[in-house]
Motif scaffolding. Structure first.
Motif, mmCIF file in Angstrom:
data_model
loop_
_atom_site.group_PDB
_atom_site.id
_atom_site.type_symbol
_atom_site.label_atom_id
_atom_site.label_comp_id
_atom_site.label_asym_id
_atom_site.label_seq_id
_atom_site.Cartn_x
_atom_site.Cartn_y
_atom_site.Cartn_z
ATOM 1 N N VAL A 502 0.838 -1.201 0.000
ATOM 2 C CA VAL A 502 0.000 0.000 0.000
ATOM 3 C C VAL A 502 0.873 1.252 0.000
ATOM 4 C CG1 VAL A 502 -1.660 1.369 1.356
ATOM 5 C CG2 VAL A 502 -1.976 -1.114 1.124
ATOM 6 N N MET A 503 1.878 1.229 0.884
ATOM 7 C CA MET A 503 2.748 2.390 1.022
ATOM 8 C C MET A 503 3.502 2.657 -0.297
ATOM 9 S SD MET A 503 4.558 3.133 4.542
ATOM 10 C CE MET A 503 5.508 1.657 4.504
ATOM 11 N N ARG A 504 3.996 1.610 -0.865
ATOM 12 C CA ARG A 504 4.744 1.689 -2.120
ATOM 13 C C ARG A 504 3.850 2.241 -3.251
ATOM 14 N NH1 ARG A 504 9.666 -0.683 -3.051
ATOM 15 N NH2 ARG A 504 9.886 -1.456 -0.940
ATOM 16 N N GLU A 505 2.644 1.705 -3.310
ATOM 17 C CA GLU A 505 1.692 2.118 -4.348
ATOM 18 C C GLU A 505 1.318 3.594 -4.158
ATOM 19 O OE1 GLU A 505 0.927 0.264 -6.796
ATOM 20 O OE2 GLU A 505 -0.821 1.249 -7.699
ATOM 21 N N ALA A 506 1.090 3.998 -2.885
ATOM 22 C CA ALA A 506 0.717 5.386 -2.595
ATOM 23 C C ALA A 506 1.864 6.323 -2.968
ATOM 24 C CB ALA A 506 0.350 5.527 -1.110
ATOM 25 N N HIS A 537 4.306 -1.469 14.812
ATOM 26 C CA HIS A 537 5.018 -2.086 15.933
ATOM 27 C C HIS A 537 6.304 -2.771 15.497
ATOM 28 C CE1 HIS A 537 1.924 -0.914 18.459
ATOM 29 N NE2 HIS A 537 1.139 -1.978 18.443
ATOM 30 N N LEU A 538 6.417 -3.001 14.216
ATOM 31 C CA LEU A 538 7.581 -3.747 13.749
ATOM 32 C C LEU A 538 8.856 -2.922 13.938
ATOM 33 C CD1 LEU A 538 7.854 -6.523 12.292
ATOM 34 C CD2 LEU A 538 8.355 -5.179 10.254
ATOM 35 N N ASP A 539 9.892 -3.606 14.415
ATOM 36 C CA ASP A 539 11.170 -2.904 14.578
ATOM 37 C C ASP A 539 11.634 -2.397 13.209
ATOM 38 O OD1 ASP A 539 11.350 -3.378 17.282
ATOM 39 O OD2 ASP A 539 12.190 -5.375 16.964
ATOM 40 N N GLY A 540 12.184 -1.220 13.214
ATOM 41 C CA GLY A 540 12.739 -0.682 11.974
ATOM 42 C C GLY A 540 11.683 -0.205 10.995
ATOM 43 N N PHE A 541 10.497 0.142 11.539
ATOM 44 C CA PHE A 541 9.434 0.602 10.633
ATOM 45 C C PHE A 541 9.856 1.862 9.864
ATOM 46 C CE2 PHE A 541 5.680 3.353 9.986
ATOM 47 C CZ PHE A 541 5.122 2.627 8.960
ATOM 48 N N ALA A 542 10.499 2.794 10.581
ATOM 49 C CA ALA A 542 10.906 4.052 9.941
ATOM 50 C C ALA A 542 11.871 3.784 8.785
ATOM 51 C CB ALA A 542 11.537 4.984 10.973
ATOM 52 N N GLU A 543 12.699 2.741 8.950
ATOM 53 C CA GLU A 543 13.648 2.402 7.875
ATOM 54 C C GLU A 543 12.909 1.839 6.657
ATOM 55 O OE1 GLU A 543 15.629 1.031 11.281
ATOM 56 O OE2 GLU A 543 15.170 3.171 11.036
ATOM 57 N N THR A 544 11.865 1.073 6.927
ATOM 58 C CA THR A 544 11.061 0.537 5.831
ATOM 59 C C THR A 544 10.486 1.685 5.006
ATOM 60 O OG1 THR A 544 10.449 -1.280 7.283
ATOM 61 C CG2 THR A 544 9.150 -1.036 5.279
ATOM 62 N N VAL A 545 9.967 2.692 5.730
ATOM 63 C CA VAL A 545 9.374 3.835 5.037
ATOM 64 C C VAL A 545 10.430 4.521 4.172
ATOM 65 C CG1 VAL A 545 8.282 6.087 5.356
ATOM 66 C CG2 VAL A 545 7.651 4.165 6.841
ATOM 67 N N LYS A 546 11.621 4.684 4.759
ATOM 68 C CA LYS A 546 12.701 5.350 4.031
ATOM 69 C C LYS A 546 13.010 4.580 2.736
ATOM 70 C CE LYS A 546 16.533 7.518 5.958
ATOM 71 N NZ LYS A 546 17.518 7.368 7.045
ATOM 72 N N ARG A 547 13.080 3.266 2.860
ATOM 73 C CA ARG A 547 13.409 2.438 1.705
ATOM 74 C C ARG A 547 12.355 2.597 0.607
ATOM 75 N NH1 ARG A 547 13.687 -2.327 4.197
ATOM 76 N NH2 ARG A 547 11.762 -3.030 3.216
ATOM 77 N N ASP A 551 13.067 3.825 -3.077
ATOM 78 C CA ASP A 551 12.727 2.946 -4.204
ATOM 79 C C ASP A 551 11.784 3.622 -5.202
ATOM 80 O OD1 ASP A 551 14.254 1.111 -2.934
ATOM 81 O OD2 ASP A 551 12.600 -0.237 -2.362
ATOM 82 N N THR A 552 10.819 4.398 -4.671
ATOM 83 C CA THR A 552 9.808 4.964 -5.560
ATOM 84 C C THR A 552 10.174 6.359 -6.034
ATOM 85 O OG1 THR A 552 8.625 5.739 -3.612
ATOM 86 C CG2 THR A 552 7.868 3.670 -4.570
ATOM 87 N N GLY A 553 11.211 6.911 -5.425
ATOM 88 C CA GLY A 553 11.627 8.253 -5.798
ATOM 89 C C GLY A 553 10.641 9.311 -5.322
ATOM 90 N N ALA A 554 9.913 8.974 -4.249
ATOM 91 C CA ALA A 554 8.948 9.933 -3.706
ATOM 92 C C ALA A 554 9.585 10.709 -2.565
ATOM 93 C CB ALA A 554 7.706 9.196 -3.224
ATOM 94 N N SER A 555 8.990 11.848 -2.251
ATOM 95 C CA SER A 555 9.478 12.643 -1.123
ATOM 96 C C SER A 555 8.585 12.371 0.083
ATOM 97 C CB SER A 555 9.426 14.122 -1.500
ATOM 98 O OG SER A 555 9.270 14.915 -0.337
#
Ligand code: C2E
Ligand code: MG
Ligand code: MG
Length: 689
Positions: A502-506, A537-547, A551-555
């Motif tokens: 979802v995040m990637r698509e958005a 709750h997942l560890d490293g959630f903020a890093e997932t968002v960054k990735r 990957d998508t070239g979004a800001s």
């Protein structure tokens, strides 16, 4: 009768007598009373003294048996002659070759017509065989005595139930002295509940080995093994019992049994043993028409404890939970662990469902283990599903399955709660199963899609953002809204992959819209993404968002994350840091469905937040409901006061809009503005404005 015939007749009689005498199994001799000269001896007698029948006649008693033996025997001979009575004695008379031999001697007086003794008759039996047999018996008795003393096993002899002899280990085992035991009935040492069995063995006189129990003098019941034999001693039938203390053996057997039937970590019943006992209790409940309740308990947050703190800490939590369960339940309740963080409880002796609720409430209040995982306070709580016998199932498997289904529903309802099984849940459970299988494939088959619902500024009516709402284009069932599948996805951790999609698509959509100029002219428009508790709750959630952004070239500025109050509160120690990391990447953080949780606004003041979304249930009751008015107004005003942006969801009427705007609400989302729509439609909608 003339003299000649008289002599002939006497000779015949003598020969007949001699024949008889020689073949008698005894030695016979006749001595003259006065001279002690041998008048007659049969062959056996003569040979016993190394003589022939001819040689022996005319010899004296002393000459025949030897002077020493004669001196010994003389008093007996005199007694026979003087008192005229028969006298018997036994003595040793070694055979000619020296082998031991015992004889039994009878001396019988022969009286004349005047009553005076004329001769003494000697009758001798060889009793060597008897003597040897006797000696053997004596020797074996001595051996037995020695054995009785030497063995560590208790040995008891009794005659018709009356104790005749016991060895020291037996005395020690039951705590009585030999004197106290001898003469007492053996049954007085037997444990009362074993009396019937022991009596029966004694009555039947059986020889066997069996387990029973004796009573120690101090009242302790001692489990023993009896080995019972009948034997002869002093010519009597005796019963011998070997008494073996089997406490150690039973204890180690019990240990093995325990290991086989219990969970090694918590000591609770394992699955197999639980099922066994459960079947037993169900049979009893069926006979008596009783009610049972099966509780299926799964721990919330347990996986996090295990993942972040390791198995030792996880084990500690499981042990604590097990202790608390046991502490809150009755001794008659069955408690088991099916593995992992799954506990099961079977309650019996229930009058009604109200009784079950009492137990459930108790368990919920007692089983809450606070842990610190990665420095965050976390609470391990139970989610409990309940199935009632016989209403929800008559078979153990069925009950367990239904309780399990109800447990998942309890989890979906927000954890730390309980849920009774309802027949509708069974259907749902089956549907869920199918759904689960389909969900797993839907991602790879590209069946998910995002719909977008516009959000506008209250003052200008300009587009400020869009909420991305997940849809599943199910090949058979058509377009599905998230409420119908998200809880299943969460249950099986599929939500992690789905959430990331979802995040990637958005993010990709946000970028495309910028590139296409769709949102360009309208300022800083954001796409809001709903997060699942599991993701946040997942560890490293903020890093997932960054990735995802990379990957998508979004800001980060183009995205907004929607969290619920519960997600924030559940992780209150950890949330501020994660939120700060997200905001540092330019993301906006908003609290979704505000007002439905039990948090007060004050709770949220310490968190780095940007936005509150007032739940549509409040908005729906506007403008007429006075209560909803008061609450909504307070929320809006306080939030604005705290510097938060306030968005109202589900705005459907102009009246709602006006009222909310008058209190200071800055953004609106709802049918009045636009319904959720596919990306292409949304693009057209924007262009049309
Ligand atoms: P939500 O985040 O509160 O989303 C708003 C829900 O209200 C959406 O339902 C939307 O269609 C609906 N709505 C908006 N305006 C109106 C209105 O004027 N009237 C009425 N009756 N409804 C309106 P939807 O799309 O069914 O989503 C339901 C919930 O599912 C969302 O509630 C959100 O919590 C969750 N959800 C949606 N997409 C995702 C996602 O991608 N990930 C996660 N984790 N959850 C999602
Ligand atoms: Mg939302
Ligand atoms: Mg909402």
């Amino acid at each position: 009768m003339n003299a000649a015939t008289d002599i002939a007749a006497r000779a015949t009689e003598a020969a007949r007598f001699k024949l008889l005498a020689d073949y008698l199994p005894a030695w016979i001799a006749l001595y003259d009373a006065k001279t002690q000269i041998c008048l007659f001896a049969n062959r056996g007698y003569a040979e016993a003294f190394g003589l022939t029948e001819a040689d022996i006649l005319g010899k004296t008693f002393a000459e025949i048996i030897g002077p020493e033996a004669a001196a010994l025997i003389q008093p007996s001979v005199e007694r026979v002659l003087s008192e005229r009575v028969a006298v018997s004695y036994e003595r040793e008379l070694p055979a000619a070759d020296g082998t031991p031999r015992w004889i039994e001697v009878h001396l019988i007086p022969q009286l004349g017509a005047d009553g005076e003794p004329v001769a003494s008759c000697v009758l001798i039996n060889d009793i060597t065989k008897h003597r040897l047999a006797e000696r053997q018996v004596r020797e074996s008795e001595a051996r037995l005595d020695k054995f009785m003393l030497a063995t560590v096993e208790g040995i008891l002899f009794h005659r018709e139930g009356i104790t005749t002899d016991v060895n020291p280990p037996c005395c020690e085992l039951v705590g009585y002295t030999l004197n106290e035991m001898v003469g007492r009935h053996v049954l007085s040492f037997i444990a009362p509940d074993e009396l019937a069995k022991v009596k029966e063995v004694m009555r039947a006189g059986r020889e066997l080995r069996y387990e029973t129990a004796v009573m120690h003098k101090d009242g302790t019941r001692i489990p023993v093994e009896f080995i019972v034999r009948t034997l002869e001693r002093d010519g009597e039938k005796l019963r011998m019992t070997i008494v073996r203390d089997i406490r150690d053996r039973l204890a180690s057997e019990a240990r093995i049994q325990h290991l086989a039937h219990h969970d090694g970590l918590t000591g609770l019943l394992n699955r197999a043993a639980f099922m066994d006992r459960m079947a037993e209790l169900m049979r009893r409940a069926e006979r008596k028409g009783e009610m049972l309740a099966l509780l299926f308990i799964d721990l919330d947050n347990f996986k996090r404890v295990n993942d972040s703190l390791g198995h030792l800490e996880g084990d500690q939590v499981l042990t604590t939970v097990s202790e608390r369960l046991l502490g809150a339940l009755r001794g008659s309740d069955l408690v088991g662990r099916f593995g992992g963080d799954e506990f099961v409880v079977l309650l019996s002796d229930l009058e009604s469902r109200a009784d079950i609720v009492v137990v459930l409430e108790a368990l919920l209040s007692v089983v809450e283990v606070p842990v610190k995982a990665d420095g965050r306070a976390l609470s391990v709580t139970p989610s409990i599903g309940v199935a009632v016998y016989p209403d929800d199932g008559k078979q153990a498997d069925e009950l367990i399955q239904h309780a399990d289904t109800a447990m998942y529903r309890a989890k979906a309802r927000g954890r730390a709660t309980y849920q009774f099984f309802e027949p509708a849940l069974a259907e749902t459970a089956l549907r869920d199963l199918v759904l689960e299988a389909e969900l797993a494939q839907a991602l790879t088959r590209n069946e998910f899609e995002l719909f977008f619902q516009p959000q506008v500024e209250a003052t200008t009516g300009q587009l400020s953002g869009a909420e991305a709402l997940l849809r599943w284009r199910h090949p058979e069932r058509g377009l599905l809204a998230p409420d119908s599948f998200i809880f299943v996805a969460e249950r099986h951790r599929l939500m992690l992959a789905l959430g990331e999609w979802v995040m990637r698509e958005a993010a990709a959509t946000a970028r495309r819209w910028r590139e296409q100029g769709i949102t360009h002219s309208h300022g800083p428009m954001r796409i809001a993404v709903n997060l699942s508790r599991m993701q946040f709750h997942l560890d490293g959630f903020a890093e997932t968002v960054k990735r995802v952004l990379v990957d998508t070239g979004a800001s980060g500025q183009w995205l907004e994350l929607e969290l619920t109050e519960r997600m924030l509160i559940e992780d209150i120690a950890h949330a501020p840091a994660t939120l700060a990391q997200l905001r540092a990447q330019g993301l906006t953080v908003s609290v979704d469905d505000f007002g439905t949780g039990y948090t007060s606004l004050a709770h949220l003041t310490e968190l780095p937040l940007d936005k509150l979304k007032i739940d549509q249930s409040f908005v729906a009751r506007l403008p007429d409901d006075v209560g909803a008015q008061a609450i909504t107004r307070a929320i809006v005003q306080m939030a604005v006061g705290l510097g938060l942006t306030v968005t109202a969801e589900g705005v459907r009427t102009a009246a709602q809009w006006q009222l909310l705007a008058s209190w200071g609400c800055q953004q609106f989302q709802g049918e009045l503005v636009g319904a959720p729509m596919p990306a292409s439609e949304f693009e057209a909608w924007v262009k049309a404005r």
